[in-house]
Structures are given as structure tokens and as C-alpha cells.
Design a protein around this motif. Sequence first.
Motif, short mmCIF file in Angstrom:
data_model
loop_
_atom_site.label_atom_id
_atom_site.label_comp_id
_atom_site.label_asym_id
_atom_site.label_seq_id
_atom_site.Cartn_x
_atom_site.Cartn_y
_atom_site.Cartn_z
N GLN A 44 -5.69 13.12 2.11
CA GLN A 44 -4.23 13.15 1.93
C GLN A 44 -3.81 12.98 0.48
OE1 GLN A 44 -1.99 10.53 4.76
NE2 GLN A 44 -4.05 10.11 5.55
N ALA A 45 -4.80 12.85 -0.42
CA ALA A 45 -4.49 12.41 -1.79
C ALA A 45 -3.58 13.37 -2.54
CB ALA A 45 -5.78 12.18 -2.57
N TYR A 46 -3.57 14.66 -2.17
CA TYR A 46 -2.74 15.61 -2.92
C TYR A 46 -1.49 16.04 -2.15
CZ TYR A 46 -6.64 15.18 -5.94
OH TYR A 46 -7.59 14.63 -6.76
N GLU A 47 -1.23 15.32 -1.05
CA GLU A 47 0.07 15.49 -0.39
C GLU A 47 1.08 14.63 -1.12
OE1 GLU A 47 -0.53 14.55 3.74
OE2 GLU A 47 -2.19 15.97 3.86
N ASP A 48 2.36 14.97 -0.97
CA ASP A 48 3.36 14.19 -1.70
C ASP A 48 3.75 12.96 -0.89
OD1 ASP A 48 4.81 13.56 -3.89
OD2 ASP A 48 6.59 14.66 -3.25
N THR A 49 2.82 12.01 -0.86
CA THR A 49 3.07 10.82 -0.06
C THR A 49 2.49 9.61 -0.76
OG1 THR A 49 2.62 9.81 2.08
CG2 THR A 49 0.99 11.33 1.29
N SER A 50 3.13 8.44 -0.56
CA SER A 50 2.54 7.21 -1.07
C SER A 50 1.43 6.80 -0.10
CB SER A 50 3.61 6.13 -1.20
OG SER A 50 4.22 5.90 0.04
N LEU A 51 0.45 6.06 -0.58
CA LEU A 51 -0.71 5.69 0.25
C LEU A 51 -1.04 4.22 0.00
CD1 LEU A 51 -2.95 8.82 -0.46
CD2 LEU A 51 -1.80 8.28 1.71
N PRO A 52 -1.54 3.53 1.05
CA PRO A 52 -1.91 2.12 0.86
C PRO A 52 -3.12 1.98 -0.06
CG PRO A 52 -2.52 2.89 3.06
CD PRO A 52 -1.74 4.00 2.43
N ILE A 53 -3.10 0.95 -0.91
CA ILE A 53 -4.24 0.70 -1.82
C ILE A 53 -4.80 -0.71 -1.62
CG2 ILE A 53 -3.58 2.38 -3.58
CD1 ILE A 53 -2.24 0.08 -5.15
N GLY A 54 -4.36 -1.39 -0.55
CA GLY A 54 -4.85 -2.74 -0.27
C GLY A 54 -3.86 -3.79 -0.72
N LEU A 55 -4.00 -5.00 -0.15
CA LEU A 55 -3.15 -6.15 -0.48
C LEU A 55 -1.66 -5.84 -0.31
CD1 LEU A 55 -5.12 -7.52 -3.59
CD2 LEU A 55 -5.30 -8.24 -1.20
N GLY A 56 -1.36 -4.97 0.63
CA GLY A 56 0.04 -4.67 0.95
C GLY A 56 0.74 -3.78 -0.07
N GLN A 57 -0.02 -3.20 -1.02
CA GLN A 57 0.59 -2.40 -2.09
C GLN A 57 0.32 -0.92 -1.84
OE1 GLN A 57 2.49 -4.27 -4.11
NE2 GLN A 57 1.73 -6.00 -2.90
N THR A 58 1.06 -0.08 -2.57
CA THR A 58 0.90 1.37 -2.38
C THR A 58 0.84 2.09 -3.73
OG1 THR A 58 3.32 1.55 -2.24
CG2 THR A 58 2.11 1.53 -0.16
N ILE A 59 0.14 3.21 -3.72
CA ILE A 59 0.17 4.13 -4.86
C ILE A 59 1.38 5.04 -4.63
CG2 ILE A 59 -1.45 5.66 -3.64
CD1 ILE A 59 -2.59 6.61 -6.20
N SER A 60 2.16 5.26 -5.68
CA SER A 60 3.39 6.06 -5.53
C SER A 60 3.06 7.51 -5.22
CB SER A 60 4.20 6.02 -6.82
OG SER A 60 4.41 4.70 -7.25
N LYS A 61 4.04 8.20 -4.65
CA LYS A 61 3.92 9.64 -4.42
C LYS A 61 3.70 10.35 -5.75
CE LYS A 61 8.15 10.33 -2.22
NZ LYS A 61 9.04 11.13 -1.35
N PRO A 62 2.92 11.43 -5.76
CA PRO A 62 2.74 12.19 -7.00
C PRO A 62 4.08 12.63 -7.63
CG PRO A 62 1.21 12.97 -5.34
CD PRO A 62 2.09 11.95 -4.67
#
Length: 219
Positions: A44-62
Motif C-alpha cells: 500500500q506504500a504508493y497509495e495516497d494513504t497514511s499508514l501506521p508506523i508503530g507506537l500509535g503514530q502514522t506516516i503522512s499521505k504522500p
Amino acid sequence: MASEAVRQRMVRRLAAQGIADERVLKAMGAVARHAFVDGALAAQAYEDTSLPIGLGQTISKPSVVARMVELLLAAPALADQPQARLGRVLEIGTGCGYQAAVLSHVTREVYSIERLRGLHEKARANLRPLRLATVHLLLGDGMQGYPAGAPYAGIIAAAGGADLPAAWLDQLAPGGRLVAPVQSGNAGQALVIIDKTNRGVERRFLEAVNFVPLKSGIA
Ligand code: SAH
């Protein structure tokens, strides 16, 4: 490589959505976002979506990363140098290190600070193979900024609070720009840009966004 083609498709989508700065599109095309998320999420990494990165945090949408970096590069100091790299930048909220990697392509130096030790270490591991000599990862409370690296040509925050910490504005260089999410009245979070110009400090609120909360202290 399959991920390369998928990533270039993401870049074309970003351009179609209005990202026009070639420096940003090139940087988004250069950084392997799938290498910053868990294997199970890589598809899903190249979809325009934020994704969980652990510890309740997220990587922002591209699209949000590209938008914020594009805004950062439109700092007053670079107004007449549309091809140049921005000088030294402070990022608050390293997370998995993805945006720091993107920033390394468009700036001369990146100081990126994270308050959660687990994510600081994850970012270190993610970035190590890229050997980005200009990216400095720090464990600390980004609400204090990072005075040792100041002044910054740009400051970019990936977490939003009720207000912008005064330290950020203090540490911004003349001609520099700050881009951050901040609570905007009752209307929820919005992006704000602050320019330090020779006419004074100029603040502009932009679109609504949805970032994780800015918290104080390290954990
Ligand atoms: N740029 C990151 C996005 C991470 S999400 C990426 O590309 O992955 C935002 C991050 O901000 C979280 O990891 C959160 O722990 C961190 N954060 C929140 N408040 C902070 C503070 N005061 N100082 C430093 N980091 C903070």
C-alpha cells in the motif's frame, strides 16, 4: 524493479493533483516509501494513504508530504531561485524517517527530532542504508526546537498542537518559512505557514489537515 514503476505512477498522480515543483516531484520519485513501512503494508506504500508506523503514530499521505515540502520550498528566501535547495531545515516528528529522506533531496541539511525513542531508533535503522550524510536524527522534545542548529531556513512539523511553540519562530532565519499543522479555532486542524520577512512575520492558514498530536517531553 516493480516498486520503481509504482512509485513513478504515484509521482504522476501527485503532479495531476497539483504538485508543480519539479524538485518535489523528483524527491518523491527518489525515495522508496515502501522501505519505511512494515512489510505487510509495503503493497500500500504508493497509495495516497497514511499508514501506521508503530507506537500509535502514522506516516503522512504522500500528497500531504509533497504539499508541505512544496510549501516549504516556496520560502521567501528562495523566491528568486526556483531551482535551488533550501538551506538548513528542522523537522519536528521524525516518525519512520520518510519525510526526512524526502527533505534531504531538496535541502542542504536536515535536523529531524523525534520524542519517541522507539521511532527515533526505527528511523535510524530505516535511513542507515541510504547513507544520507546531511540528515541528523535527534531524540528530544521538538516543542523546544533544536537551538544548536538554529537559525533554520525552514521548519516543518508533522504533529499539531493547540498553538505553535514560540521556540520555532525564534529559531527561524530571516527569509525562512515554517509549515505546520495547528488547531484552528473549533474548526479542527489546518496547515499554517509563517514567513519571516523584512516586513515582519506573516501568517497564513491553508487547508484542513489531520495530524497526530504534538506532545511534550520524550518517552
Ligand atoms: N515525518 C514522519 C511523520 C511521523 S508522525 C514520517 O515521515 O514518518 C509525527 C511524529 O511526531 C510522531 O512520531 C510523534 O511521536 C512525533 N512528535 C509528536 N510530538 C513531538 C515533539 N514534541 N517532538 C518531537 N516529535 C514529536
